[in-house]
Design a protein around this motif. Structure first.
Motif, PDB file in Angstrom:
ATOM      1  N   UNK A 376       0.830  -1.210   0.000  1.00  0.00           N
ATOM      2  CA  UNK A 376       0.000   0.000   0.000  1.00  0.00           C
ATOM      3  C   UNK A 376       0.860   1.254   0.000  1.00  0.00           C
ATOM      4  N   UNK A 377       1.920   1.246   0.790  1.00  0.00           N
ATOM      5  CA  UNK A 377       2.818   2.396   0.866  1.00  0.00           C
ATOM      6  C   UNK A 377       3.454   2.695  -0.480  1.00  0.00           C
ATOM      7  N   UNK A 378       3.961   1.673  -1.146  1.00  0.00           N
ATOM      8  CA  UNK A 378       4.584   1.855  -2.455  1.00  0.00           C
ATOM      9  C   UNK A 378       3.559   2.289  -3.503  1.00  0.00           C
ATOM     10  N   UNK A 379       2.336   1.757  -3.415  1.00  0.00           N
ATOM     11  CA  UNK A 379       1.270   2.156  -4.351  1.00  0.00           C
ATOM     12  C   UNK A 379       0.944   3.630  -4.196  1.00  0.00           C
ATOM     13  N   UNK A 380       0.914   4.106  -2.958  1.00  0.00           N
ATOM     14  CA  UNK A 380       0.627   5.515  -2.713  1.00  0.00           C
ATOM     15  C   UNK A 380       1.691   6.428  -3.276  1.00  0.00           C
ATOM     16  N   UNK A 381       2.949   6.052  -3.118  1.00  0.00           N
ATOM     17  CA  UNK A 381       4.044   6.868  -3.664  1.00  0.00           C
ATOM     18  C   UNK A 381       3.953   6.917  -5.191  1.00  0.00           C
ATOM     19  N   UNK A 382       3.726   5.766  -5.820  1.00  0.00           N
ATOM     20  CA  UNK A 382       3.593   5.729  -7.275  1.00  0.00           C
ATOM     21  C   UNK A 382       2.388   6.536  -7.737  1.00  0.00           C
ATOM     22  N   UNK A 383       1.275   6.436  -7.018  1.00  0.00           N
ATOM     23  CA  UNK A 383       0.070   7.198  -7.371  1.00  0.00           C
ATOM     24  C   UNK A 383       0.342   8.694  -7.324  1.00  0.00           C
ATOM     25  N   UNK A 384       1.055   9.146  -6.297  1.00  0.00           N
ATOM     26  CA  UNK A 384       1.370  10.572  -6.156  1.00  0.00           C
ATOM     27  C   UNK A 384       2.182  11.066  -7.345  1.00  0.00           C
ATOM     28  N   UNK A 385       3.148  10.274  -7.778  1.00  0.00           N
ATOM     29  CA  UNK A 385       3.978  10.655  -8.921  1.00  0.00           C
ATOM     30  C   UNK A 385       3.146  10.755 -10.192  1.00  0.00           C
ATOM     31  N   UNK A 386       2.312   9.747 -10.440  1.00  0.00           N
ATOM     32  CA  UNK A 386       1.575   9.705 -11.702  1.00  0.00           C
ATOM     33  C   UNK A 386       0.434  10.727 -11.767  1.00  0.00           C
ATOM     34  N   UNK A 387      -0.237  11.004 -10.654  1.00  0.00           N
ATOM     35  CA  UNK A 387      -1.305  12.015 -10.715  1.00  0.00           C
ATOM     36  C   UNK A 387      -0.713  13.400 -10.927  1.00  0.00           C
ATOM     37  N   UNK A 388       0.455  13.645 -10.369  1.00  0.00           N
ATOM     38  CA  UNK A 388       1.101  14.946 -10.599  1.00  0.00           C
ATOM     39  C   UNK A 388       1.507  15.100 -12.054  1.00  0.00           C
ATOM     40  N   UNK A 389       2.030  14.028 -12.648  1.00  0.00           N
ATOM     41  CA  UNK A 389       2.378  14.077 -14.070  1.00  0.00           C
ATOM     42  C   UNK A 389       1.140  14.300 -14.930  1.00  0.00           C
ATOM     43  N   UNK A 390       0.044  13.608 -14.594  1.00  0.00           N
ATOM     44  CA  UNK A 390      -1.194  13.757 -15.368  1.00  0.00           C
ATOM     45  C   UNK A 390      -1.744  15.169 -15.257  1.00  0.00           C
ATOM     46  N   UNK A 391      -1.731  15.729 -14.065  1.00  0.00           N
ATOM     47  CA  UNK A 391      -2.201  17.107 -13.876  1.00  0.00           C
ATOM     48  C   UNK A 391      -1.323  18.086 -14.637  1.00  0.00           C
ATOM     49  N   UNK A 392      -0.024  17.838 -14.634  1.00  0.00           N
ATOM     50  CA  UNK A 392       0.899  18.729 -15.339  1.00  0.00           C
ATOM     51  C   UNK A 392       0.661  18.673 -16.842  1.00  0.00           C
ATOM     52  N   UNK A 393       0.449  17.460 -17.376  1.00  0.00           N
ATOM     53  CA  UNK A 393       0.173  17.330 -18.810  1.00  0.00           C
ATOM     54  C   UNK A 393      -1.138  18.008 -19.181  1.00  0.00           C
ATOM     55  N   UNK A 394      -2.130  17.896 -18.300  1.00  0.00           N
ATOM     56  CA  UNK A 394      -3.426  18.514 -18.579  1.00  0.00           C
ATOM     57  C   UNK A 394      -3.335  20.031 -18.532  1.00  0.00           C
ATOM     58  N   UNK A 395      -2.499  20.531 -17.653  1.00  0.00           N
ATOM     59  CA  UNK A 395      -2.364  21.978 -17.475  1.00  0.00           C
ATOM     60  C   UNK A 395      -1.535  22.616 -18.577  1.00  0.00           C
TER      61      UNK A 395
END
Length: 405
Positions: A376-395
């Motif tokens: 769960x801990x590793x999934x959360x770290x990976x999720x944080x990285x990918x949602x930030x990238x997705x938001x950046x691409x959208x912006x």
């Protein structure tokens, strides 16, 4: 003219949350009973009960989504609840036959697979679009209070009256929820103006095309798949590591439920897409931390603290999951989107649950907790990285468009 609308919305939301609380009381009671009934027989039977409850969410998601986007949601929800109530009550005289118990749990899961996207799509029509996130928080709070009562007072009821009576009580709670919904005036009536025959797979395609939604849901799904192993390991952990009984298991689960109440209130304040997806990622990280606490410190107080931390994270996820789907999905296809997201998250839950039954055959419950918390801990770290990238691409395209002017 707005005051009566606000009063009606609050009244309908209160009735819906109260019904959810009553129903979750019964759910928690029956889950506690069935897990303790199955644990001495086999860890595989524990996993089978949990898998039977979850399998319809995965296999039936396309059909459930179409039903929610074609029929009046309040009436459909009442029908699904009646199906669940009859199935659970029918288990009471058949507890000596594990195969029949698993089959009836599967039938109850079919009703729940329709009910979950149904209520998620209905809440914005009850609370209003602007207050929908707070509406989800109300609903989750009602469920949490009902679960807390079920794992504490429910354990006492099961001890006094026996397991079959506890299951009959659970069946009655679904009927009570359906009765309360009969007094709710708000309704979601899918118009069908955009599609003459809603596509069953449209929800899955929508989630896949939206990179922000997809990244947050996949991250949450991986977190759930990792941490859900403790659901199967909980009874064994309490019995063999903490040397407790069903009352201690109820107390531990009550710590988790108390944390959910806190998480619900925190998540009710989320407003923007960025806030919601970051909350999903951070809550996945804290979920892992919460599960690792009892894995490394197998004492009652430490375990209760870890359960509470996990509960706070769970409460944030309960509200944020519904909020992100609502924020990123057109109203006419929300039933299919909620069903698709539910199938992804619960599919991960199903895989983790099935794996846990096998894990407990080769390693102890404490090791299962350690594996689940780390995942769960590793999934959360990976999720944080990918949602930030997705938001950046959208912006970035939006910023480029502004600069071109």
């Amino acid at each position: 003219m707005e005051a009566p609308v606000v009063v009606r919305a609050r009244r309908d939301l209160t009735l819906t949350a109260a019904g959810a609380a009553v129903s979750e009381f019964g759910n928690a009671l029956s889950t506690l009973v069935l897990l303790f009934w199955a644990t001495p027989i086999s860890p595989l039977l524990v996993a089978a009960v949990l898998v039977a409850e979850l399998l319809p969410f995965v296999l039936g998601a396309p059909l459930a989504g179409v039903l929610v986007d074609r029929f009046p949601n309040r009436r459909l929800l009442i029908t699904a609840l009646l199906c669940q109530g009859v199935a659970i009550a029918a288990i009471a005289p058949l507890m000596g036959q594990p195969a029949f118990v698993v089959a009836l749990v599967l039938l109850s899961g079919c009703g729940r697979a329709v009910a979950q996207p149904c209520i998620s799509a209905l809440v914005p029509h009850i609370a209003g679009e602007e207050e929908a996130t707070r509406g989800y928080a109300w609903l989750s709070t009602g469920r949490s209070l009902g679960s807390m009562a079920g794992v504490t007072g429910g354990a006492l009821l099961a001890g006094i009256f026996g397991h079959p009576v506890a299951l009959l009580i659970d069946g009655g709670t679904f009927l009570a929820y359906a009765a309360l919904l009969a007094f709710v005036r708000s309704e979601r009536r899918p118009s069908g103006t955009h599609e003459t025959r809603p596509s069953a797979l449209a929800g899955i395609r929508h989630v896949r095309r939206d990179s922000v939604l997809f990244a947050s849901i996949i991250g949450l799904a991986f977190c759930v798949g990792a941490v859900v192993v403790i659901n199967v390991a909980d009874p064994a952990f309490v019995r063999y590591v903490l040397h407790g009984d069903e009352f201690m298991l109820g107390a531990m689960q009550a710590c988790w439920m108390t944390g959910i109440l806190v998480g619900n209130r925190l998540a009710a304040r989320l407003e923007t897409v960025s806030q919601v997806v970051h909350a999903i990622a951070v809550a996945a990280i804290t979920t892992g931390v919460g599960v690792l606490v009892p894995a490394t410190l197998p004492f009652v107080v430490a375990a209760g603290t870890g359960w509470a931390i996990g509960g706070v994270s769970n409460g944030v996820h309960n509200v944020a999951l519904n909020a992100i789907v609502r924020l990123r999905t057109p109203e006419e296809m929300r039933g299919r989107a909620f069903a698709a997201v539910g199938s992804m998250v619960i599919g991960a839950n199903l895989l983790g649950t099935a794996a846990a039954g096998g894990l407990l055959l080769v390693v102890g419950p404490q090791a299962v907790f350690a594996l689940g918390g780390t995942g769960a801990l590793l999934s959360g770290v990976a999720c944080l990285v990918f949602v930030r990238l997705a938001l950046k691409r959208e912006k970035s395209p939006a910023e480029a468009g502004l600069s071109s002017h």
